[in-house]
Design a protein around this motif. Structure first.
Motif, PDB file in Angstrom:
ATOM      1  N   MET A   1       0.819  -1.168   0.003  1.00  0.00           N
ATOM      2  CA  MET A   1      -0.370  -0.040   0.203  1.00  0.00           C
ATOM      3  C   MET A   1       0.668   1.385  -0.003  1.00  0.00           C
ATOM      4  O   MET A   1       2.051   1.336   0.735  1.00  0.00           O
ATOM      5  CB  MET A   1      -1.119  -0.021   1.221  1.00  0.00           C
ATOM      6  CG  MET A   1      -1.710   0.771   0.865  1.00  0.00           C
ATOM      7  SD  MET A   1      -2.896   0.806   2.891  1.00  0.00           S
ATOM      8  CE  MET A   1      -3.823  -0.033   2.858  1.00  0.00           C
ATOM      9  N   ALA A   2       0.219   2.429  -0.791  1.00  0.00           N
ATOM     10  CA  ALA A   2       1.525   3.222  -1.009  1.00  0.00           C
ATOM     11  C   ALA A   2       1.262   4.239   0.389  1.00  0.00           C
ATOM     12  O   ALA A   2       0.411   4.544   1.742  1.00  0.00           O
ATOM     13  CB  ALA A   2       0.848   4.672  -2.250  1.00  0.00           C
ATOM     14  N   THR A   3       2.635   5.069   0.677  1.00  0.00           N
ATOM     15  CA  THR A   3       2.184   5.569   1.731  1.00  0.00           C
ATOM     16  C   THR A   3       2.306   7.006   1.849  1.00  0.00           C
ATOM     17  O   THR A   3       2.170   7.055   2.726  1.00  0.00           O
ATOM     18  CB  THR A   3       3.662   5.327   2.748  1.00  0.00           C
ATOM     19  OG1 THR A   3       4.970   5.901   2.023  1.00  0.00           O
ATOM     20  CG2 THR A   3       4.337   3.650   3.512  1.00  0.00           C
ATOM     21  N   THR A   4       2.049   7.727   0.935  1.00  0.00           N
ATOM     22  CA  THR A   4       1.637   8.925   0.631  1.00  0.00           C
ATOM     23  C   THR A   4       1.554   9.413  -0.777  1.00  0.00           C
ATOM     24  O   THR A   4       0.710   8.287  -1.740  1.00  0.00           O
ATOM     25  CB  THR A   4       3.046   9.453  -0.425  1.00  0.00           C
ATOM     26  OG1 THR A   4       4.626   9.205   0.520  1.00  0.00           O
ATOM     27  CG2 THR A   4       2.840  11.235  -0.398  1.00  0.00           C
ATOM     28  N   GLU A   5      -0.681   9.364  -0.044  1.00  0.00           N
ATOM     29  CA  GLU A   5      -1.473   9.546  -1.206  1.00  0.00           C
ATOM     30  C   GLU A   5      -1.463  10.131  -2.316  1.00  0.00           C
ATOM     31  O   GLU A   5      -1.730  10.469  -3.386  1.00  0.00           O
ATOM     32  CB  GLU A   5      -2.816  11.098  -0.593  1.00  0.00           C
ATOM     33  CG  GLU A   5      -3.071   9.231   0.735  1.00  0.00           C
ATOM     34  CD  GLU A   5      -4.398   9.654   1.705  1.00  0.00           C
ATOM     35  OE1 GLU A   5      -4.635  10.961   1.062  1.00  0.00           O
ATOM     36  OE2 GLU A   5      -4.418   9.115   2.318  1.00  0.00           O
ATOM     37  N   LEU A   6      -0.637  11.060  -2.187  1.00  0.00           N
ATOM     38  CA  LEU A   6      -0.520  12.791  -3.353  1.00  0.00           C
ATOM     39  C   LEU A   6       0.820  13.037  -2.730  1.00  0.00           C
ATOM     40  O   LEU A   6       1.364  13.431  -1.931  1.00  0.00           O
ATOM     41  CB  LEU A   6      -1.703  13.993  -2.802  1.00  0.00           C
ATOM     42  CG  LEU A   6      -0.862  15.529  -4.627  1.00  0.00           C
ATOM     43  CD1 LEU A   6      -1.070  14.612  -5.401  1.00  0.00           C
ATOM     44  CD2 LEU A   6      -2.045  16.374  -3.850  1.00  0.00           C
ATOM     45  N   LEU A   7       1.682  12.937  -4.288  1.00  0.00           N
ATOM     46  CA  LEU A   7       3.628  13.753  -4.568  1.00  0.00           C
ATOM     47  C   LEU A   7       3.140  14.399  -5.205  1.00  0.00           C
ATOM     48  O   LEU A   7       3.054  14.660  -7.119  1.00  0.00           O
ATOM     49  CB  LEU A   7       4.039  12.695  -4.934  1.00  0.00           C
ATOM     50  CG  LEU A   7       5.907  13.211  -4.436  1.00  0.00           C
ATOM     51  CD1 LEU A   7       5.740  13.892  -3.226  1.00  0.00           C
ATOM     52  CD2 LEU A   7       6.995  12.172  -4.581  1.00  0.00           C
ATOM     53  N   ILE A   8       3.241  16.184  -5.473  1.00  0.00           N
ATOM     54  CA  ILE A   8       3.258  17.426  -6.543  1.00  0.00           C
ATOM     55  C   ILE A   8       4.714  16.884  -6.416  1.00  0.00           C
ATOM     56  O   ILE A   8       5.786  18.163  -5.445  1.00  0.00           O
ATOM     57  CB  ILE A   8       2.799  18.237  -5.717  1.00  0.00           C
ATOM     58  CG1 ILE A   8       1.328  17.843  -5.816  1.00  0.00           C
ATOM     59  CG2 ILE A   8       2.853  19.401  -7.145  1.00  0.00           C
ATOM     60  CD1 ILE A   8       0.561  18.855  -5.047  1.00  0.00           C
ATOM     61  N   LYS A   9       5.250  17.150  -7.085  1.00  0.00           N
ATOM     62  CA  LYS A   9       7.175  17.277  -7.315  1.00  0.00           C
ATOM     63  C   LYS A   9       7.259  18.539  -8.275  1.00  0.00           C
ATOM     64  O   LYS A   9       6.498  18.564  -9.107  1.00  0.00           O
ATOM     65  CB  LYS A   9       7.452  15.719  -8.256  1.00  0.00           C
ATOM     66  CG  LYS A   9       7.558  14.456  -7.544  1.00  0.00           C
ATOM     67  CD  LYS A   9       8.190  13.672  -8.157  1.00  0.00           C
ATOM     68  CE  LYS A   9       9.971  13.348  -8.418  1.00  0.00           C
ATOM     69  NZ  LYS A   9      10.198  13.406  -6.622  1.00  0.00           N
ATOM     70  N   ASN A  10       8.558  18.984  -8.250  1.00  0.00           N
ATOM     71  CA  ASN A  10       9.004  19.721  -9.208  1.00  0.00           C
ATOM     72  C   ASN A  10       8.310  20.887  -9.679  1.00  0.00           C
ATOM     73  O   ASN A  10       7.930  21.904 -10.825  1.00  0.00           O
ATOM     74  CB  ASN A  10       8.969  19.305 -10.685  1.00  0.00           C
ATOM     75  CG  ASN A  10       9.827  20.055 -11.839  1.00  0.00           C
ATOM     76  OD1 ASN A  10      10.743  20.645 -11.029  1.00  0.00           O
ATOM     77  ND2 ASN A  10       9.972  19.815 -12.918  1.00  0.00           N
ATOM     78  N   VAL A  11       8.296  21.657  -8.133  1.00  0.00           N
ATOM     79  CA  VAL A  11       7.954  22.907  -7.862  1.00  0.00           C
ATOM     80  C   VAL A  11       8.395  24.173  -7.306  1.00  0.00           C
ATOM     81  O   VAL A  11       9.357  23.339  -6.598  1.00  0.00           O
ATOM     82  CB  VAL A  11       6.336  23.201  -7.297  1.00  0.00           C
ATOM     83  CG1 VAL A  11       4.897  22.331  -8.496  1.00  0.00           C
ATOM     84  CG2 VAL A  11       6.390  22.516  -6.043  1.00  0.00           C
ATOM     85  N   ARG A  12       8.052  25.703  -7.948  1.00  0.00           N
ATOM     86  CA  ARG A  12       8.594  26.719  -6.589  1.00  0.00           C
ATOM     87  C   ARG A  12       7.714  26.599  -5.701  1.00  0.00           C
ATOM     88  O   ARG A  12       7.158  27.449  -5.635  1.00  0.00           O
ATOM     89  CB  ARG A  12       9.368  27.357  -7.418  1.00  0.00           C
ATOM     90  CG  ARG A  12      10.353  26.734  -9.143  1.00  0.00           C
ATOM     91  CD  ARG A  12      10.893  28.065 -10.036  1.00  0.00           C
ATOM     92  NE  ARG A  12       9.637  27.865 -10.982  1.00  0.00           N
ATOM     93  CZ  ARG A  12       9.275  29.693 -11.354  1.00  0.00           C
ATOM     94  NH1 ARG A  12      10.476  30.407 -11.001  1.00  0.00           N
ATOM     95  NH2 ARG A  12       8.706  29.962 -11.740  1.00  0.00           N
TER      96      ARG A  12
END
Length: 489
Positions: A1-12
């Motif tokens: 099971m995923a431990t992170t529901e949402l990951l937003i990558k590569n933002v400032r």
């Protein structure tokens, strides 16, 4: 099971607590259970259920639009759904909307113990963004209900419409109690305003845990000045359209009302005062003068994106009628000077959807017959980022003006920043996008906009409400996820 529901990558990430002009930090944002749980560069994505590549865009904290009006011209349930969709387009993740008894809204009077549960029921399940309400004590009974509203419903902000004393929502009014649906032996006047302030201060003293978040907001215009000047403008006949309406509600009417309100705050010992939608140099100068005169009063000053972007000449037609009015270009430039000087605390939309048929009625050329108010939440964050940065406004200032400052004032303790433990209200913005405002592109049911044809230079690409992606690819997506937010808890 995923431990992170949402990951937003590569933002400032734009942080409101960072120094002005600081380059936003390249980070990834991890979200669980609607909260931001980690901020760091290059977080692993192998245990994330959903990964969003931000493509190097700016990540702003979700906008806390501290001034909207849902249900003023349309049914509240309908307006909640459509205007929250328009809000998501402009990066708004929390709407604070004004509500009162009387004509418009639910079109009924009575105590808030009966009225407000109807408001909550009508809005529940219909919003795409989180929301809360400011309430206006219109009669003596409402003042007595303030502690109940704070404790039972988490309503911590209240409002006075100073011009309702002898002026209606759109112009002249002779039947105050009929319009406001208040007892015929009561008056909505300066004395009532004083008693509202005393009632709010009493609640602050009794409910000390909430005291910092309990405040009073005022629409500062003076009914007697507006009534006299409306008659003068109509008799003279040389002015038309938005310029005539501005002259009928002159800036010194605002300045005088600000002064009266401020002295009443001093007299009643109420320290938390919000001066709403200041539209002119005279209004803001009066507000700053009162700050100096009464340093023990914690004044906050609000400006709308409409008053920053449009003037009486550039707004697209009579659809730009609003209270207080759009002003001439000199006042627009003055507002920007005060914003850049740090003398404005937050910027709002004052979004009030008024559909074409209701706005203009039978005579589309008579500004005094047109209804007041228009939508604009769709353009709040892109308008401020685009126009503001051209003028030297830092990205950090934008985040404070649109999110951090109103969240802190109004008791939204989990909102206002992209930081661990805060709600995952996140907006991705392309600061280099060029586009043109068209009413047809809005999710609002309003068929026109005073900003029609305006060139914009920043654009919201994605809006997340507590980690739920509600806007992407130019479209609102999914089902309504917005919740009512009790404040000060």
């Amino acid at each position: 099971m995923a431990t992170t529901e949402l990951l937003i990558k590569n933002v400032r990430v734009v942080r409101p607590d960072a120094a002005d002009g600081t380059e936003p930090e390249a980070l990834d944002i991890a979200v669980n259970d609607g909260k931001i749980v980690r901020l760091a560069p290059d977080l692993p994505d192998d245990d994330a259920a959903t990964v969003v590549d931000g493509g190097g865009l700016l990540a702003f904290p979700g906008v806390v639009d501290a001034h909207q009006h849902w249900g003023i011209y349309n049914e509240l349930a309908t307006d909640t759904r459509t205007e929250s969709r328009a809000s998501a387009q402009g990066g708004v993740t929390t709407s604070l909307t004004y509500m009162r008894t009387g004509q418009y809204y639910l079109n009924k009077g009575g105590p808030y113990r009966e009225f407000f549960p109807e408001v909550l029921a009508a809005s529940q399940g219909n919003a795409y963004v989180d929301y809360a309400f400011h309430l206006a004590p219109m009669m003596a009974q409402h003042i007595d209900e303030i502690p109940y509203l704070v404790e039972e419903h988490g309503v911590t902000s209240f409002k006075i419409f100073m011009f309702y004393g002898s002026h209606g929502l759109h112009g002249r009014s002779t039947g105050q109690s009929d319009f406001l649906m208040t007892p015929p032996d009561e008056r909505y006047d300066i004395a009532h305003f004083e008693f509202v302030m005393r009632g709010i201060q009493k609640a602050r003293e009794e409910l000390s845990d909430y005291a910092d978040h309990i405040s009073l907001s005022l629409h500062c215009e003076t009914a007697e000045i507006m009534t006299a000047y409306t008659k003068l403008v109509e008799q003279d006949g040389s002015l038309t359209g938005l310029r005539a309406y501005s002259a009928s509600r002159p800036p010194h009417s605002e300045g005088l009302a600000v002064t009266i309100a401020s002295y009443l705050a001093h007299e009643t010992g109420l320290p938390n005062i919000n001066l709403l939608h200041l539209s002119s140099e005279k209004a803001l100068s009066a507000a700053l003068t009162m700050k100096a005169a009464f340093p023990h009063v914690d004044f906050r000053r609000e400006v709308t994106i409409g008053h920053l972007l449009a003037d009486v000449d550039t707004a697209h037609g009579l659809g730009g009628k609003v209270n207080p009015p759009l002003r001439d270009r000199d006042d627009v430039e003055a507002l920007w000077r005060h914003v850049l000087a740090g003398e404005v605390d937050w910027v709002v939309s004052d979004h009030a959807c008024c559909r074409d048929e209701m706005k203009f009625g039978a005579d589309r050329d008579d500004i005094f017959l047109a209804k007041s108010g228009f939508g604009g939440a769709e353009y709040l964050l892109p308008g401020l980022v685009g126009e503001g940065t051209k003028r030297g406004l830092s990205l950090q200032q934008v985040a404070r003006l649109t999110s951090w400052n109103p969240a802190r004032r109004y008791g939204l303790v989990g909102k206002g920043a992209i930081a661990e433990g805060f709600d995952a209200d996140i907006v991705l913005v392309d600061p280099d996008a060029s586009w043109t405002v068209r009413a047809a592109d809005s999710e609002s049911t309003q068929e026109y906009t005073p900003f029609e044809g305006f060139a914009m230079s920043a654009k919201v690409t994605d809006t997340f409400v507590r980690g739920n992606r509600v806007y992407t690819g130019g479209k609102v997506v999914g089902d309504p996820v917005g919740r009512y937010v009790p404040r000060g808890r």
